[in-house]
Design an enzyme around this catalytic site. Structure first.
Site, PDB file in Angstrom:
ATOM      1  N   GLY A  40      -1.285  14.608  -2.462  1.00 18.64           N
ATOM      2  CA  GLY A  40      -0.506  13.886  -1.462  1.00 18.64           C
ATOM      3  C   GLY A  40       0.926  14.402  -1.410  1.00 18.64           C
ATOM      4  O   GLY A  40       1.478  14.622  -0.325  1.00 18.64           O
ATOM      5  N   HIS A  41       1.532  14.622  -2.588  1.00 20.07           N
ATOM      6  CA  HIS A  41       2.880  15.189  -2.621  1.00 20.07           C
ATOM      7  C   HIS A  41       2.887  16.598  -2.038  1.00 20.07           C
ATOM      8  O   HIS A  41       3.774  16.961  -1.261  1.00 20.07           O
ATOM      9  CB  HIS A  41       3.400  15.254  -4.066  1.00 20.07           C
ATOM     10  N   GLN A  48      13.663   0.881  -9.730  1.00 20.37           N
ATOM     11  CA  GLN A  48      12.587   0.353  -8.892  1.00 20.37           C
ATOM     12  C   GLN A  48      11.431  -0.209  -9.716  1.00 20.37           C
ATOM     13  O   GLN A  48      10.406  -0.609  -9.166  1.00 20.37           O
ATOM     14  CB  GLN A  48      12.093   1.412  -7.914  1.00 20.37           C
ATOM     15  N   LYS A  72       0.977   6.241   2.626  1.00 20.31           N
ATOM     16  CA  LYS A  72       0.375   5.299   1.680  1.00 20.31           C
ATOM     17  C   LYS A  72       1.364   4.206   1.275  1.00 20.31           C
ATOM     18  O   LYS A  72       1.007   3.042   1.148  1.00 20.31           O
ATOM     19  CB  LYS A  72      -0.107   6.045   0.431  1.00 20.31           C
ATOM     20  N   ASP A  73       2.617   4.599   1.093  1.00 20.29           N
ATOM     21  CA  ASP A  73       3.666   3.632   0.778  1.00 20.29           C
ATOM     22  C   ASP A  73       4.330   3.192   2.081  1.00 20.29           C
ATOM     23  O   ASP A  73       5.520   3.431   2.306  1.00 20.29           O
ATOM     24  CB  ASP A  73       4.688   4.250  -0.167  1.00 20.29           C
ATOM     25  N   MET A 130      -4.654   8.445  -2.847  1.00 22.60           N
ATOM     26  CA  MET A 130      -4.086   9.164  -3.982  1.00 22.60           C
ATOM     27  C   MET A 130      -2.786   8.507  -4.415  1.00 22.60           C
ATOM     28  O   MET A 130      -1.955   8.128  -3.597  1.00 22.60           O
ATOM     29  CB  MET A 130      -3.834  10.618  -3.613  1.00 22.60           C
ATOM     30  N   ARG A 167      -0.325   6.647 -10.097  1.00 22.01           N
ATOM     31  CA  ARG A 167      -0.785   5.609 -11.029  1.00 22.01           C
ATOM     32  C   ARG A 167      -2.296   5.583 -11.196  1.00 22.01           C
ATOM     33  O   ARG A 167      -2.804   4.858 -12.058  1.00 22.01           O
ATOM     34  CB  ARG A 167      -0.295   4.228 -10.563  1.00 22.01           C
TER      35      ARG A 167
END
Length: 374
Positions: free
Chosen positions: A77-78, A102, A209-210, A244, A247
């Site tokens: 993903g990154h 965070q 995703k975030d 993905m 974590r």
């Protein structure tokens, strides 16, 4: 006013964080900096002044920078965001920094995966791929600061009423993830503001995703007139649909298998919308049914086989405010959810329990963007 004074004052006029007064000195350094930029496709910076000097050399060379902020533990993903940044900019900066502000007091800061060697290796391999693509940008810098660099005045605080210099974006940061993790988006907004000020990128890249994070960052960029463009890359998924995440290494085989319940639930809700359903209740009931059925299934299994979880929220929200909606209209909506995989029960000898042995809970989030009604 004398002519000399007028010229001196004009030279001190700010321009994109640089002063005209500093340009002469910067140009003296330009030939050396440009040589570094052209001959070292991947450099590691730990401090702010050298990174800014390098960034300045790119500015004078009319090159563009795309920033990909990460906390390391890189996955595909990154890398997809780096590829996107390289397609849209001449140079890509990747930041790798596990930001303590965070994480809540009882969250997983101390155990968060730190995989520096693997991260650098992955970026070097990706750079080889980019080198083979004519016209592609390159990974020019990795910014890997210490916490003393990122928080130079006071030690960072994860307490709700902690002291320090923070950026808060409300009310969007108080909903959904923010309701369960009250300091999370304060920490995200603060560290991103620092990174944007340090790098001054033309574009910044985040994953869908975030999704709430992307809403918060867009709001921050708009409200503070930050001169950068926020670009969003699609969620990258495993073959079974699990989003993905760094974590995911905590899950292990048993919780990993059950964790896909969240993506299954959201897909079930999205399918209702695709069939023409527009009401909140009509869209969300299949998602709630999927998670409820899986909970019952896990409860019926013996302890050494099951993987229990809790549902934090299943949401259907406005794409800009994140307030819950009762009906989808021309604005569309964000369908999202969060579950917490509970600590593994009765781990067996030789079982894949994931990083940390399955002892801690693992939070999973996911979302689907619901397009506006046509």
């Amino acid at each position: 006013m004398s002519l000399a004074f007028s010229i001196s004052a004009a030279l001190r006029t700010p321009r994109r964080g640089i002063t005209y007064f500093a340009i002469a000195r910067s140009r003296q350094l330009f030939s050396t900096s440009k040589a570094v930029a052209d001959t070292s496709p991947l450099q590691v910076f730990h401090g702010v002044p050298p990174l800014r000097s390098f960034r300045r050399s790119l500015l004078f060379a009319n090159r563009t920078v795309g920033l990909v902020p990460t906390m390391g533990a890189l996955h595909d993903g990154h890398l997809s965001l780096v590829r996107q940044a390289a397609a849209e900019n001449t140079d890509v900066f990747v930041s790798i920094y596990v930001n303590p502000t965070q994480f809540g007091i009882n969250e997983d800061l101390t155990t968060y995966p730190k995989t520096w060697e693997s991260d650098v290796r992955m970026l070097n391999e990706l750079q080889k791929e980019l080198d083979s693509k004519p016209g592609s940008g390159k990974i020019s810098a990795i910014f890997a600061p210490s916490t003393n660099v990122m928080y130079p005045t006071l030690p960072p605080s994860s307490e709700i009423n902690g002291k320090g210099s923070f950026v808060t974006i409300t009310p969007v940061a108080e909903l959904l993830e923010g309701a369960s993790r009250p300091v999370f988006f304060r920490g995200v907004a603060t560290v991103c503001m620092k990174l944007f000020n340090i790098v001054e990128p033309e574009r910044v890249y985040f994953g869908q995703k975030d999704v709430q994070q992307t809403v918060v960052i867009k709001r921050m960029v708009k409200d503070f007139y930050i001169n950068t463009e926020v670009r969003i890359g699609p969620t990258r998924r495993e073959e079974d649909g699990l989003a993905m995440s760094s974590r995911n290494v905590y899950l292990g085989a048993r919780r990993r298998k059950v964790g896909v319940v969240l993506s299954r639930a959201l897909r079930a809700a999205a399918a209702q919308y695709a069939k023409g359903e527009r009401s909140r209740s009509g869209i969300l009931w299949p998602a709630n049914d999927v998670v409820n059925q899986e909970m019952l299934k896990q409860d019926d299994l013996p302890a050494e086989q099951r993987a229990r979880f809790e549902v934090d929220y299943i949401s259907l929200a406005d794409p800009d405010t994140l307030e819950e909606v009762e009906e989808i209209d021309e604005r569309g909506a964000i369908l999202s959810g969060a579950i917490k995989m509970l600590p593994l029960e009765a781990p067996q000898e030789g079982e894949d329990t994931g990083l940390g042995g399955g002892h801690g809970p693992v939070r999973l989030i996911d979302n689907i963007i619901i397009k506006p009604v046509s």
